[in-house]
Design an enzyme around this catalytic site. Structure first.
Site, PDB file in Angstrom:
ATOM      1  N   CYS A  68       0.818  -1.202   0.000  1.00  0.00           N
ATOM      2  CA  CYS A  68       0.000   0.000   0.000  1.00  0.00           C
ATOM      3  C   CYS A  68       0.859   1.262   0.000  1.00  0.00           C
ATOM      4  O   CYS A  68       1.960   1.271   0.525  1.00  0.00           O
ATOM      5  CB  CYS A  68      -0.862   0.060   1.245  1.00  0.00           C
ATOM      6  SG  CYS A  68      -1.746  -1.430   1.635  1.00  0.00           S
ATOM      7  N   ARG A 103       4.303   0.499  -6.240  1.00  0.00           N
ATOM      8  CA  ARG A 103       4.398  -0.364  -5.052  1.00  0.00           C
ATOM      9  C   ARG A 103       3.438  -1.556  -5.136  1.00  0.00           C
ATOM     10  O   ARG A 103       3.600  -2.521  -4.400  1.00  0.00           O
ATOM     11  CB  ARG A 103       4.075   0.463  -3.797  1.00  0.00           C
ATOM     12  CG  ARG A 103       5.100   1.534  -3.515  1.00  0.00           C
ATOM     13  CD  ARG A 103       4.638   2.462  -2.419  1.00  0.00           C
ATOM     14  NE  ARG A 103       4.521   1.826  -1.132  1.00  0.00           N
ATOM     15  CZ  ARG A 103       5.456   1.851  -0.204  1.00  0.00           C
ATOM     16  NH1 ARG A 103       6.597   2.467  -0.434  1.00  0.00           N
ATOM     17  NH2 ARG A 103       5.277   1.257   0.955  1.00  0.00           N
ATOM     18  N   TRP A 146      -3.318  -2.430  -1.119  1.00  0.00           N
ATOM     19  CA  TRP A 146      -2.997  -3.795  -1.555  1.00  0.00           C
ATOM     20  C   TRP A 146      -3.689  -4.703  -0.543  1.00  0.00           C
ATOM     21  O   TRP A 146      -3.312  -4.729   0.627  1.00  0.00           O
ATOM     22  CB  TRP A 146      -1.478  -3.968  -1.544  1.00  0.00           C
ATOM     23  CG  TRP A 146      -0.977  -5.220  -2.176  1.00  0.00           C
ATOM     24  CD1 TRP A 146      -0.711  -5.419  -3.509  1.00  0.00           C
ATOM     25  CD2 TRP A 146      -0.637  -6.445  -1.518  1.00  0.00           C
ATOM     26  NE1 TRP A 146      -0.228  -6.695  -3.706  1.00  0.00           N
ATOM     27  CE2 TRP A 146      -0.172  -7.350  -2.505  1.00  0.00           C
ATOM     28  CE3 TRP A 146      -0.679  -6.881  -0.195  1.00  0.00           C
ATOM     29  CZ2 TRP A 146       0.241  -8.635  -2.216  1.00  0.00           C
ATOM     30  CZ3 TRP A 146      -0.267  -8.171   0.093  1.00  0.00           C
ATOM     31  CH2 TRP A 146       0.183  -9.028  -0.914  1.00  0.00           C
ATOM     32  N   ASN A 200      -1.250   1.521   6.227  1.00  0.00           N
ATOM     33  CA  ASN A 200      -0.455   0.416   5.664  1.00  0.00           C
ATOM     34  C   ASN A 200      -0.132  -0.526   6.806  1.00  0.00           C
ATOM     35  O   ASN A 200       0.187  -0.064   7.898  1.00  0.00           O
ATOM     36  CB  ASN A 200       0.881   0.924   5.098  1.00  0.00           C
ATOM     37  CG  ASN A 200       0.709   1.716   3.829  1.00  0.00           C
ATOM     38  OD1 ASN A 200      -0.392   1.858   3.325  1.00  0.00           O
ATOM     39  ND2 ASN A 200       1.809   2.230   3.328  1.00  0.00           N
ATOM     40  N   GLY A 201      -0.142  -1.817   6.534  1.00  0.00           N
ATOM     41  CA  GLY A 201       0.225  -2.774   7.583  1.00  0.00           C
ATOM     42  C   GLY A 201      -0.960  -3.630   7.975  1.00  0.00           C
ATOM     43  O   GLY A 201      -1.981  -3.674   7.278  1.00  0.00           O
ATOM     44  N   GLU A 234      16.965 -16.648 -11.065  1.00  0.00           N
ATOM     45  CA  GLU A 234      16.533 -15.261 -11.231  1.00  0.00           C
ATOM     46  C   GLU A 234      15.847 -15.061 -12.589  1.00  0.00           C
ATOM     47  O   GLU A 234      14.844 -14.367 -12.692  1.00  0.00           O
ATOM     48  CB  GLU A 234      17.748 -14.331 -11.051  1.00  0.00           C
ATOM     49  CG  GLU A 234      17.507 -12.862 -11.277  1.00  0.00           C
ATOM     50  CD  GLU A 234      16.455 -12.232 -10.362  1.00  0.00           C
ATOM     51  OE1 GLU A 234      15.986 -12.878  -9.402  1.00  0.00           O
ATOM     52  OE2 GLU A 234      16.075 -11.081 -10.645  1.00  0.00           O
ATOM     53  N   LYS A 275      12.005 -13.800 -13.040  1.00  0.00           N
ATOM     54  CA  LYS A 275      11.638 -12.633 -13.853  1.00  0.00           C
ATOM     55  C   LYS A 275      10.503 -12.998 -14.797  1.00  0.00           C
ATOM     56  O   LYS A 275       9.539 -12.263 -14.959  1.00  0.00           O
ATOM     57  CB  LYS A 275      12.820 -12.118 -14.686  1.00  0.00           C
ATOM     58  CG  LYS A 275      13.915 -11.385 -13.966  1.00  0.00           C
ATOM     59  CD  LYS A 275      13.526 -10.049 -13.391  1.00  0.00           C
ATOM     60  CE  LYS A 275      12.951 -10.185 -12.026  1.00  0.00           C
ATOM     61  NZ  LYS A 275      13.737 -10.163 -10.856  1.00  0.00           N
ATOM     62  N   GLU A 314       7.027 -13.765 -12.886  1.00  0.00           N
ATOM     63  CA  GLU A 314       6.339 -12.670 -12.184  1.00  0.00           C
ATOM     64  C   GLU A 314       5.734 -11.638 -13.129  1.00  0.00           C
ATOM     65  O   GLU A 314       4.740 -11.017 -12.791  1.00  0.00           O
ATOM     66  CB  GLU A 314       7.251 -12.011 -11.147  1.00  0.00           C
ATOM     67  CG  GLU A 314       8.418 -11.254 -11.693  1.00  0.00           C
ATOM     68  CD  GLU A 314       9.326 -10.711 -10.590  1.00  0.00           C
ATOM     69  OE1 GLU A 314       8.858 -10.489  -9.470  1.00  0.00           O
ATOM     70  OE2 GLU A 314      10.512 -10.504 -10.877  1.00  0.00           O
ATOM     71  N   HIS A 322      17.108 -35.618 -12.235  1.00  0.00           N
ATOM     72  CA  HIS A 322      16.462 -36.138 -11.020  1.00  0.00           C
ATOM     73  C   HIS A 322      14.986 -35.746 -10.969  1.00  0.00           C
ATOM     74  O   HIS A 322      14.376 -35.768  -9.918  1.00  0.00           O
ATOM     75  CB  HIS A 322      17.188 -35.626  -9.781  1.00  0.00           C
ATOM     76  CG  HIS A 322      18.610 -36.078  -9.718  1.00  0.00           C
ATOM     77  ND1 HIS A 322      18.967 -37.379  -9.425  1.00  0.00           N
ATOM     78  CD2 HIS A 322      19.771 -35.423  -9.963  1.00  0.00           C
ATOM     79  CE1 HIS A 322      20.278 -37.496  -9.472  1.00  0.00           C
ATOM     80  NE2 HIS A 322      20.789 -36.320  -9.797  1.00  0.00           N
ATOM     81  N   LYS A 339       5.852  -3.913  -4.659  1.00  0.00           N
ATOM     82  CA  LYS A 339       7.282  -3.634  -4.773  1.00  0.00           C
ATOM     83  C   LYS A 339       8.006  -3.898  -3.459  1.00  0.00           C
ATOM     84  O   LYS A 339       9.086  -4.456  -3.449  1.00  0.00           O
ATOM     85  CB  LYS A 339       7.497  -2.184  -5.226  1.00  0.00           C
ATOM     86  CG  LYS A 339       8.948  -1.800  -5.425  1.00  0.00           C
ATOM     87  CD  LYS A 339       9.563  -2.572  -6.582  1.00  0.00           C
ATOM     88  CE  LYS A 339      11.053  -2.340  -6.740  1.00  0.00           C
ATOM     89  NZ  LYS A 339      11.682  -3.395  -7.514  1.00  0.00           N
TER      90      LYS A 339
HETATM   91  C1  F6R Z   1      11.411  -9.929  -7.788  1.00  0.00           C
HETATM   92  C2  F6R Z   1      11.280  -9.038  -6.670  1.00  0.00           C
HETATM   93  C3  F6R Z   1      11.061  -9.619  -5.321  1.00  0.00           C
HETATM   94  C4  F6R Z   1      11.968  -8.923  -4.313  1.00  0.00           C
HETATM   95  C5  F6R Z   1      11.658  -9.391  -2.884  1.00  0.00           C
HETATM   96  C6  F6R Z   1      12.601  -8.781  -1.873  1.00  0.00           C
HETATM   97  O1  F6R Z   1      11.617  -9.247  -8.969  1.00  0.00           O
HETATM   98  O2  F6R Z   1      11.340  -7.853  -6.828  1.00  0.00           O
HETATM   99  O3  F6R Z   1      11.266 -10.988  -5.316  1.00  0.00           O
HETATM  100  O4  F6R Z   1      13.293  -9.193  -4.649  1.00  0.00           O
HETATM  101  O5  F6R Z   1      10.345  -9.046  -2.560  1.00  0.00           O
HETATM  102  O6  F6R Z   1      12.503  -7.396  -1.859  1.00  0.00           O
HETATM  103  P1  F6R Z   1      13.630  -6.502  -1.205  1.00  0.00           P
HETATM  104  O7  F6R Z   1      14.864  -6.709  -2.002  1.00  0.00           O
HETATM  105  O8  F6R Z   1      13.112  -5.110  -1.311  1.00  0.00           O
HETATM  106  O9  F6R Z   1      13.801  -6.966   0.200  1.00  0.00           O
END
Ligand code: F6R
Length: 611
Positions: free
Chosen positions: A2, A27, A73, A99-100, A484, A488, A491, A507, A606
């Site tokens: 949020c 976010r 959110w 938020n929270g 990774e 990408k 998501e 395996h 985010k």
């Molecule tokens: C993937 C992504 C998330 C963050 C994860 C940790 O693209 O952005 O997997 O890497 O939520 O976030 P931070 O690095 O802000 O602790």
């Protein structure tokens, strides 16, 4: 997660609030709302985007120089017009954005129901706003005192902004576990969950700490603790330009951020490495270096992409500094009763510096005597304040929800750290240390080179945009890159993708391979090159489609693979910084071609500030 944005000043609040909410869209959110104070408080809210909110308000009167906005959110109750914030108390005295999560909300709700309160929404936030009102009316106290008393009864995390209809020209903000920053302009104040909406108005800010309440009026701003201890605000200058939070000529923030990487990696090592002197200098770790050099064990903690960077860190530190490293998901670590020793070094990696699980892991480790370091991107974020010291990644604001430039910046920091420790532990010769520093300095040029092949990545993306599954394989340093790359893709394009160590394929995952399965194999010319060639043959023998990431000039794999992506050669330990770039672009193009909302993928936020 949020977003919160409040304004109190001399300008009309509405356009400022809407612009601020748009800046917070990155976010992640599913509904939005604002409240504006003009004689009385008017609230507008709806499910959907900020642009839906604008359409919803078209006919409404939005005059007023004070207000607050929220992007929600969903946690308690689905995204809909009623559950959207702001929430108003039953008798209309208070309006609140939050938020929270209020963990004891159902107990508080029961008590309020018994006192005659009725609820429209399913949210914990509506419980809190009614609790504040109840205390306010019962005790005949000021709005600020009512907020303080209510917060004593609350268990959970919050970043709050509150308006009281009896207190025109007053905003109250409070924080516990969910960040809030106050911007101080000329005759105006801003309250926000991060600095991105503030930066175009003022660079002077003050961060609220956990357990603090801010009272903002037209001409004063004061901070006290929840226990009513007056505090002297600490001001900081934010080092960010408005261009950094705008897309410029790029179609998406994610694309902009991928293309920024030659510069952001340079920003990460600028002033820290010197080719001439052959040195690496991590100022933030200077004082703890003796302890680091003699460490018996390092535990790296992170989530998502930051966890993947941590895995690269494990390989680097173990190879070059020979210190045992364990890499932990923050969410597992904090709940599984891990053994943390007094002389352990804990490194927490986080782009946002606000991830709830990573923060909780730090709080847990704090009692053990271990040294806790942070590798964070957002300056002044909670993790940077809770750790003993650390290293900023200096990648600039990352707005696209899918992390790209933060990953390469984190890996750059970990690489410098591993080399530095290797040198200090006398495991790396002067010559290889110097050579390595020169190689690191070449990385930005090499990424430029890769980016110039963007059209090629796009053409591959076009052929596979409609598949249902992808597999990513790599060995050694390329294994975290495979993870990774898969993250990408899933998501932002919603294609199911898995990253695997290449040798693990037989395996289990090999059963999935058929003529519809694209397999991205990261196959640089390293020690396991011959083995990865065999893995590619195994995929081809089962009809799979191979997209191989190889070093320039590679001949063997190029003959077997269906598609070849070439990246320049470098020190093998630096390969992740190069091999991830085409995978970021491949995911980006596939997602765009599938019509996905690349910068704000569904259900994602985010910075994940709730568990
Ligand atoms: C993937 C992504 C998330 C963050 C994860 C940790 O693209 O952005 O997997 O890497 O939520 O976030 P931070 O690095 O802000 O602790």
């Amino acid at each position: 997660m949020c977003g919160i944005f409040g304004y109190l000043g001399k300008q009309q609040a509405y356009p400022i609030l809407i612009k601020g909410l748009k800046r917070l869209e990155y976010r992640g959110y599913d509904s939005a709302g604002i409240s504006i104070f003009n004689e009385k408080i008017k609230t507008f809210k709806c499910k959907g985007k900020v642009s839906d909110l604008e359409n919803h308000i078209l006919q409404g009167s939005t005059a007023g120089t004070m207000g607050m906005g929220h992007t929600r959110w969903a946690t308690h109750g689905p995204p809909n017009n009623i559950n959207a914030h702001p929430h108003k108390s039953q008798h209309g005295h208070f309006v609140l954005i939050h938020n929270g999560i209020i963990e004891n909300y159902s107990r508080l709700k029961k008590k309020l129901l018994a006192l005659g309160y009725r609820f429209e929404s399913e949210t914990d936030t509506e419980v809190l706003v009614n609790l504040i009102e109840y205390i306010y009316l019962e005790n005949k106290v000021t709005p600020e005192v009512a907020v303080r008393l209510a917060l004593h009864k609350v268990i959970g995390a919050y970043g709050l902004v509150i308006q009281c209809s009896d207190a025109p020209g007053q905003l109250i903000a409070a924080r516990k576990g969910s960040p809030l920053v106050i911007g101080i302009g000329k005759d105006e104040y801003f309250v926000s969950s991060d600095v991105t909406p503030i930066v175009e108005y003022t660079k002077k800010v003050s961060y609220l700490n956990d357990g603090e309440i801010a009272l903002i009026t037209r001409d004063t701003f004061s901070i006290s603790t929840i226990k009513d201890k007056k505090l002297v605000p600490v001001f900081r200058q934010i080092d960010m330009e408005i261009g950094e939070v705008e897309k410029g000529d790029f179609e998406h923030f994610m694309l902009k951020e991928i293309f920024e990487q030659p510069r952001t990696i340079q920003d990460t090592f600028r002033g820290r490495i010197s080719k001439e002197l052959g040195t690496i200098n991590l100022g933030g770790l200077f004082e703890v270096m003796p302890r680091l050099v003699n460490a018996k064990r390092i535990i790296i903690i992170g989530c998502g992409t930051s966890w993947h960077a941590g895995l690269v860190g494990e390989y680097l530190i173990e190879e070059f500094a020979r210190i045992p490293v364990e890499v932990e998901y923050a969410s597992e670590f904090r709940y599984r009763n891990p053994v943390i020793l007094e002389d352990d070094i804990i490194i927490v990696i986080s782009q946002s510096g606000e991830t709830a699980d990573s923060l909780a892991a730090i709080q847990m480790a704090q009692e053990t005597g271990a040294l806790i370091l942070g590798i964070c991107n957002v300056v002044g974020s909670s993790i940077t304040r809770e750790t003993h010291c650390g290293v900023y990644t200096h990648a600039g604001p990352e707005i696209g929800v899918a992390s790209t430039k933060a990953f390469t910046a984190q890996v750059t920091v970990l690489t410098m750290l591993a080399m530095l420790l290797g040198k200090k532990r006398k495991l790396l010769s002067e010559a290889s240390y110097g050579k390595f520093i020169s190689e690191l300095q070449e990385i930005p040029h090499k990424i430029h080179d890769i980016l110039s092949d963007n059209a090629h990545f796009k053409s591959i993306a076009k052929q596979y945009k409609d598949v249902d599954n992808f597999l990513y394989l790599g060995r050694g340093y390329s294994f975290p890159v495979a993870l990774e790359g898969a993250l990408k893709l899933k998501e932002i394009s919603y294609i199911h993708a898995e990253g695997y160590p290449a040798a693990e394929m037989k395996h289990g995952p090999i059963a999935l391979i058929d003529e519809n399965m694209p397999v991205v194999v990261i196959a640089p010319k390293d020690d396991s090159y011959d083995k990865i060639v065999s893995n590619i043959q195994e995929v081809k023998a089962r009809g799979g489609i191979v997209i191989a990431v190889v070093n320039k000039g590679e001949k063997n794999i190029s003959k077997m693979a269906d598609h070849v992506i070439e990246v320049p050669t470098t020190n093998l330990a630096l390969m992740p910084l190069l091999s991830i770039i085409p995978l970021q672009l491949l995911s980006y193009h596939i997602a765009v071609m599938r019509g996905c909302h690349v910068d704000q993928p569904r259900n994602l936020a985010k910075s994940v500030t709730v568990e």
